[in-house]
Write an enzyme that holds these catalytic residues in place. Structure first.
Site: not given
Ligand code: FES
Length: 111
Positions: A58, A75, A77, A86, A90
């Protein structure tokens, strides 16, 4: 039934080639899709995490509030090379698949 096939001429067999090729393509394409782990086609949800800490059971990250300066950008994504932060990946993800994901920005209030 076997007599039917024995009586087919060379041109009859040739006319069956496109049908045989189409059947093979459909079968091969179906196997390719199922073998490539496209769970959404099998009715299972697809994986969100494609590359972050895949050896761990996890993925859990902790950030101390005291270590966050004026703001931190996290982040959401799962494509960032600096996860959990991030790195702008994304944008490429959204362009590639038409998604609309973006980061979580945590800011300290100005006092
Ligand atoms: S939200 Fe994943 S790289 Fe920006």
């Amino acid at each position: 039934m076997l007599d039917f096939y024995k009586n087919l001429s060379g041109s009859d067999w040739a006319s069956l080639i496109p049908f045989g090729v189409a059947c093979a393509a459909i079968g091969f394409g179906t196997k390719l899709i199922l073998d490539n782990n496209l769970e959404f086609l099998k009715g299972k949800p697809s994986k969100v995490n494609l590359s972050v800490k895949k050896t761990e059971g996890k993925v859990v990250d902790t950030v101390d509030m005291e270590d966050i300066g004026k703001q931190a950008v996290f982040c959401r994504c799962w494509r960032s090379k600096k996860f959990p932060y991030c790195d702008g990946s994304h944008n490429a993800h959204n362009e590639k698949c038409g998604d609309n994901v973006g980061p979580l920005i945590i800011k300290k209030k100005e006092s």
